[in-house]
Design a protein around this motif. Structure first.
Motif, short mmCIF file in Angstrom:
data_model
loop_
_atom_site.label_atom_id
_atom_site.label_comp_id
_atom_site.label_asym_id
_atom_site.label_seq_id
_atom_site.Cartn_x
_atom_site.Cartn_y
_atom_site.Cartn_z
N SER A 29 47.97 46.64 -5.86
CA SER A 29 46.69 46.84 -5.31
C SER A 29 46.90 48.23 -4.39
O SER A 29 46.05 48.95 -4.57
N THR A 52 40.28 48.42 -12.93
CA THR A 52 39.59 47.43 -12.76
C THR A 52 40.06 46.18 -13.18
O THR A 52 40.50 45.07 -12.55
N THR A 53 40.34 46.39 -14.57
CA THR A 53 40.97 45.27 -15.39
C THR A 53 42.34 44.74 -14.88
O THR A 53 42.69 43.56 -14.71
N ILE A 55 43.78 45.26 -11.95
CA ILE A 55 43.89 44.63 -10.64
C ILE A 55 43.07 43.15 -10.68
O ILE A 55 43.82 42.52 -10.00
N SER A 56 41.99 43.15 -11.67
CA SER A 56 41.72 41.78 -11.66
C SER A 56 42.52 40.79 -12.16
O SER A 56 42.78 39.55 -11.87
N ALA A 57 43.45 41.35 -13.32
CA ALA A 57 44.38 40.42 -14.02
C ALA A 57 45.56 39.90 -12.76
O ALA A 57 46.04 38.95 -12.87
N TRP A 59 45.23 40.10 -9.89
CA TRP A 59 44.82 38.94 -8.41
C TRP A 59 44.42 37.77 -9.12
O TRP A 59 44.50 36.40 -8.50
N ALA A 60 44.17 37.57 -10.42
CA ALA A 60 43.76 36.34 -11.18
C ALA A 60 45.07 35.43 -11.30
O ALA A 60 45.29 34.33 -11.04
#
Length: 81
Positions: A29, A52-53, A55-57, A59-60
């Protein structure tokens, strides 16, 4: 006087994994936000969908790990009659 010996509590493997993953998510992050900040400083007008993809992955996956860890520890900490 006799000294009481304290037992060293061994860190559980699942807790070790969670701590490692927390550090990894924080590092990722920080790097992504630093990259985005640099793009803003250089007046980059394009889009950054890969960030964005990514960092989203991350955190998911972290949310899933925390959820499973809490479920596991909840099952381990019930009172046995």
């Amino acid at each position: 006087m006799a000294r009481k010996r304290r037992k060293k509590r061994k860190l559980e493997f699942s807790k070790l994994i969670l701590v490692f993953e927390t550090v990894l998510v924080a590092y990722v992050s920080h790097r992504v936000l630093g990259f985005v900040g640099r793009a803003i400083e250089l007046d980059y007008t394009g889009s950054l969908p890969y960030l964005t993809t990514f960092i989203s992955a991350v955190w998911a996956a972290y949310g899933t790990s925390v959820s499973f860890y809490q479920s596991k520890s909840g099952k381990e900490n019930i009172k046995k009659n």
